[in-house]
Design an enzyme around this catalytic site. Sequence first.
Site, mmCIF file in Angstrom:
data_model
loop_
_atom_site.group_PDB
_atom_site.id
_atom_site.type_symbol
_atom_site.label_atom_id
_atom_site.label_comp_id
_atom_site.label_asym_id
_atom_site.label_seq_id
_atom_site.Cartn_x
_atom_site.Cartn_y
_atom_site.Cartn_z
ATOM 1 C CG ASN A 4 -0.432 -0.405 2.576
ATOM 2 O OD1 ASN A 4 0.521 0.554 2.980
ATOM 3 N ND2 ASN A 4 -0.475 -1.106 3.100
ATOM 4 C CG ASP A 15 -6.871 -5.127 5.882
ATOM 5 O OD1 ASP A 15 -6.335 -4.991 6.777
ATOM 6 O OD2 ASP A 15 -6.825 -3.488 5.676
ATOM 7 C CE LYS A 64 8.338 -12.138 -13.505
ATOM 8 N NZ LYS A 64 9.610 -11.727 -14.810
ATOM 9 C CG PHE A 119 -2.138 5.788 13.435
ATOM 10 C CD1 PHE A 119 -1.871 5.195 14.331
ATOM 11 C CD2 PHE A 119 -2.209 7.101 12.649
ATOM 12 C CE1 PHE A 119 -0.900 6.765 15.040
ATOM 13 C CE2 PHE A 119 -0.895 8.660 12.771
ATOM 14 C CZ PHE A 119 -0.330 7.506 14.401
ATOM 15 C CE LYS A 131 -11.482 0.674 10.913
ATOM 16 N NZ LYS A 131 -10.947 1.231 9.630
ATOM 17 C CE LYS A 172 -9.077 -2.963 14.131
ATOM 18 N NZ LYS A 172 -8.058 -3.368 13.282
HETATM 19 O O1 C5P Z 1 -6.962 -0.987 8.736
HETATM 20 P P1 C5P Z 1 -7.634 -0.556 10.151
HETATM 21 O O2 C5P Z 1 -8.587 0.188 9.725
HETATM 22 O O3 C5P Z 1 -8.735 -1.839 10.953
HETATM 23 O O4 C5P Z 1 -6.361 -0.208 10.828
HETATM 24 C C1 C5P Z 1 -6.907 -0.037 12.444
HETATM 25 C C2 C5P Z 1 -5.760 -0.287 13.306
HETATM 26 O O5 C5P Z 1 -5.256 -1.659 13.326
HETATM 27 C C3 C5P Z 1 -4.221 0.450 12.432
HETATM 28 O O6 C5P Z 1 -3.243 1.285 13.730
HETATM 29 C C4 C5P Z 1 -3.768 -0.816 12.279
HETATM 30 O O7 C5P Z 1 -1.289 -0.578 11.825
HETATM 31 C C5 C5P Z 1 -4.124 -1.731 12.691
HETATM 32 N N1 C5P Z 1 -4.655 -2.704 12.085
HETATM 33 C C6 C5P Z 1 -3.639 -4.053 12.395
HETATM 34 N N2 C5P Z 1 -2.865 -5.369 11.876
HETATM 35 C C7 C5P Z 1 -3.882 -5.460 11.026
HETATM 36 C C8 C5P Z 1 -5.188 -4.674 9.660
HETATM 37 C C9 C5P Z 1 -5.026 -3.043 11.405
HETATM 38 O O8 C5P Z 1 -2.611 -3.512 13.119
HETATM 39 N N3 C5P Z 1 -4.123 -6.705 9.934
#
Ligand code: C5P
Length: 405
Positions: A215, A284, A294, A328, A342, A346
């Site tokens: 990304n 994700d 390859k 974030f 979130k 989380k």
């Molecule tokens: O992708 P998302 O908006 O859910 O990300 C929110 C937070 O979760 C970010 O701080 C990101 O670093 C974390 N995250 C993570 N592991 C993932 C996806 C996101 O720790 N697979």
Amino acid sequence: MYGKEQNFRGYKVVVGVSGGIAAYKTVDLVSLLTKRGAEVHVVMTKAAREFIGPVTFEAISGNKVHLDVFDSPPGWHFPHLELARIADAVVIAPATAHFIGRAACGMADDLLGTMLLACQNLVFVCPAMNVAMYKHPAVQANINKLREFGYTVVEPDYGRLACGDTGPGRLAENDRIIKELENQLLFNQDLNDYTILVTAGATREPIDPVRFISNRSSGKMGFAIARAARKRGARVILVSGVLHPKPPEGVNLIEVESAQEMYDEVLKHYECVDVVIKAAAVGDYMPENVASQKIKKNGNALTLELKRNPDILLELGKRKQHQLLVGFAAETQDVEKNAKEKIFKKNLDLMVANDVTVPGAGFGTDTNVVKLIFAGGEANQLPMMTKEDLSNIILDNIRMLKKCK
Ligand code: C5P
């Protein structure tokens, strides 16, 4: 990691040397600062070079000595501005009567004088000269002027001078100069007791040996947080995806590539940290199967099957004990609503949410525009600011939340 004796790690000090016999003592000052972890850049006036050669400072500091406004190292267009910008502190040692007079008048007739005018950070002036010169009202008036500018004058020591006179005028002992630097530079070390884990940058999910999914995250935000936390005295573990900007110094840098590697490293350190700040843009999804060779193109479309990566923050939230968790959220719509969901899902304490479509916000920029959203539901929209300033605001809030815990 680093010990207390390396307490200048991550700091950049510009040492200005003007033309006095005490210039030989400055070699030891540069050596002491370097040993304590500072990145030291030396600027010499023309007269200073009559007393000591630039090569000596170059060897001790490990950096090219700066001599002239028009002599830029590669990539530096304006050495005076570049030096002023990078310097956490400027130390002029020895500062001769002539240099003090020039500085008091704001003279920009050489690199050191010009750089000093552009400098907005801490300046330490360490006078060294004959007793009578030092006591002369003109010199004293100039020194007072420098104090009015906000510079710290490290008073000379009393003793026998090179000219044979005795009195004040000897360059202050290096220990005293360093103590003064410590007092001011390391003054705001309010995160001394914290171990902070920061994640930064983008993860890469391999498709085959030469391709990956990633990304646009540059890592700038996470790096700025790590740098600010380190400057405020925290022990910092920086788990970083692909490195673009120069990583901060004085931190325990762990480089990872995929989300799974980041997961493993973060979980490994989780128990012993006080705060986790997850600024990384974690992929994700990852390919269901990673090709060992390859993938060859043929005439047809290629379909990649993706599976979910572990959500690191979700896992940290489940296992949370004493830790404070900061996430974030980069959104393109419904920023606050999504961020609040979130936080709940989380088990976070604070979410730094931004709409990445807003100019000056998000990936790759040096600025950001965010809303701080707390677990209690309170939200605070911040104006556009540098990632460095934002880092300090985030750290202020973390400190406040930690105290309330
Ligand atoms: O992708 P998302 O908006 O859910 O990300 C929110 C937070 O979760 C970010 O701080 C990101 O670093 C974390 N995250 C993570 N592991 C993932 C996806 C996101 O720790 N697979």
